[in-house]
Design a protein around this motif. Structure first.
Motif, PDB file in Angstrom:
ATOM      1  N   GLU A  28      14.429  -0.172  40.587  1.00 57.43           N
ATOM      2  CA  GLU A  28      15.763  -0.415  40.051  1.00 57.43           C
ATOM      3  C   GLU A  28      16.130   0.727  39.110  1.00 57.43           C
ATOM      4  N   CYS A  29      17.075   1.535  39.526  1.00 61.62           N
ATOM      5  CA  CYS A  29      17.419   2.730  38.770  1.00 61.62           C
ATOM      6  C   CYS A  29      18.821   3.157  39.179  1.00 61.62           C
ATOM      7  N   GLN A  30      19.642   3.538  38.216  1.00 61.05           N
ATOM      8  CA  GLN A  30      21.019   3.937  38.498  1.00 61.05           C
ATOM      9  C   GLN A  30      21.243   5.439  38.370  1.00 61.05           C
ATOM     10  N   GLY A  31      20.206   6.152  37.934  1.00 54.79           N
ATOM     11  CA  GLY A  31      20.338   7.596  37.799  1.00 54.79           C
ATOM     12  C   GLY A  31      19.145   8.175  37.074  1.00 54.79           C
ATOM     13  N   GLU A  81      13.541  10.738  33.139  1.00 52.96           N
ATOM     14  CA  GLU A  81      14.044   9.490  32.577  1.00 52.96           C
ATOM     15  C   GLU A  81      14.764   8.716  33.675  1.00 52.96           C
ATOM     16  N   LEU A  82      14.345   7.478  33.894  1.00 54.15           N
ATOM     17  CA  LEU A  82      14.944   6.605  34.900  1.00 54.15           C
ATOM     18  C   LEU A  82      15.940   5.693  34.194  1.00 54.15           C
ATOM     19  N   TRP A  83      17.220   5.936  34.436  1.00 51.32           N
ATOM     20  CA  TRP A  83      18.281   5.268  33.683  1.00 51.32           C
ATOM     21  C   TRP A  83      18.780   4.010  34.384  1.00 51.32           C
ATOM     22  N   GLN A  84      19.087   2.999  33.563  1.00 53.73           N
ATOM     23  CA  GLN A  84      19.659   1.751  34.067  1.00 53.73           C
ATOM     24  C   GLN A  84      21.173   1.841  34.198  1.00 53.73           C
ATOM     25  N   ALA A  85      21.816   2.556  33.285  1.00 56.26           N
ATOM     26  CA  ALA A  85      23.270   2.721  33.340  1.00 56.26           C
ATOM     27  C   ALA A  85      23.651   3.986  32.579  1.00 56.26           C
TER      28      ALA A  85
END
Length: 245
Positions: free
Chosen positions: A186-189, A198-202
């Motif tokens: 689950e990653c948005q960017g 860095e695995l970003w949520q939003a």
């Protein structure tokens, strides 16, 4: 092959079928009647030959500018040390890996033991025995798009905040490896810089930070329970307006 019938003259018949790359049978057809009859069958698996090639594999994001060529800037004598970082690499693949670790890599110059990671556009080469010059070609997006230009941008949350709760830190040796980590969870960017991923949520904004890249992930869509279906929440009757905008 084994002959199944000796009743036909080959001149009166034509070969009809080939399955895949291996002959499973030879079917011959009478020119007048169009009646097909299998007259040979394969009784031994076909032998395949594997060809090994040297050099850069087709999937690599590098293109060869030339053998016995050294990389240069604007012209064949433009070789400022500010254009590249010197690394130690015994193989071409190692040198390519060093390039992928560098956000601004434009290509590499390689000879066994010496690897120049170029951060300036390679526009020319010079004839130098034993060297190779390769240009780095940005791979396809794989679903990632730059956030506000992407290069020299660090990811931020809504309002420009950089709270650790917005992302998870992972180790990645290249931008592609960081992308793979994001695609598999689950990653948005992502935000990437020299081994830090860095695995970003939003991602709500970006900030200007040299050496960083910020990329949004656009995920594909798939049908839920097939066509002619309306979306619902916990149950088929759960259609609260609070679930959507």
């Amino acid at each position: 092959v084994r002959l199944l019938s000796d009743r036909h003259e080959v001149d009166d018949l034509r070969i009809e079928r080939l399955v895949g790359d291996v002959w499973t049978h030879v079917a011959l057809v009478h020119p007048k009647s169009e009646k097909m009859e299998t007259v040979y069958e394969c009784i031994e698996e076909a032998t395949t030959t594997t060809t090994t090639t040297t050099g850069i594999p087709p999937a690599t994001p590098f293109t060869q500018i030339g053998m016995n060529r050294a990389c240069r800037g604007a012209n064949s004598s433009d070789n400022s040390p500010s254009y590249y970082y010197v690394k130690v690499a015994q193989t071409l693949e190692d040198c390519q890996a060093r390039c992928l670790e560098e956000v601004h890599c434009q290509g590499i110059e390689f000879r066994p033991g010496r690897c120049e990671v170029w951060v300036r556009e390679i526009q020319a080469t010079a004839s130098v025995s034993g060297f190779q010059c390769l240009r780095y070609v940005e791979p396809m997006t794989r679903g990632f798009i730059p956030a506000e230009g992407g290069v020299d941008r660090a990811c931020r949350g809504a309002g420009g905040n950089n709270a650790p709760s917005n992302y998870r830190i992972a180790s990645a040796s290249s931008l592609r490896e960081c992308q793979d980590l994001c695609l598999n969870q689950e990653c948005q960017g992502i935000e990437y810089s020299r081994g830090r991923c860095e695995l970003w949520q939003a991602i709500g904004a970006t900030a200007s930070v040299a050496g960083f890249r910020c990329l949004h992930l656009l995920r594909g869509y798939e049908a839920v329970d097939g066509p002619d279906r309306a979306c619902r929440g916990a149950t088929s009757s759960d259609n609260s307006p609070g679930h959507y905008q």
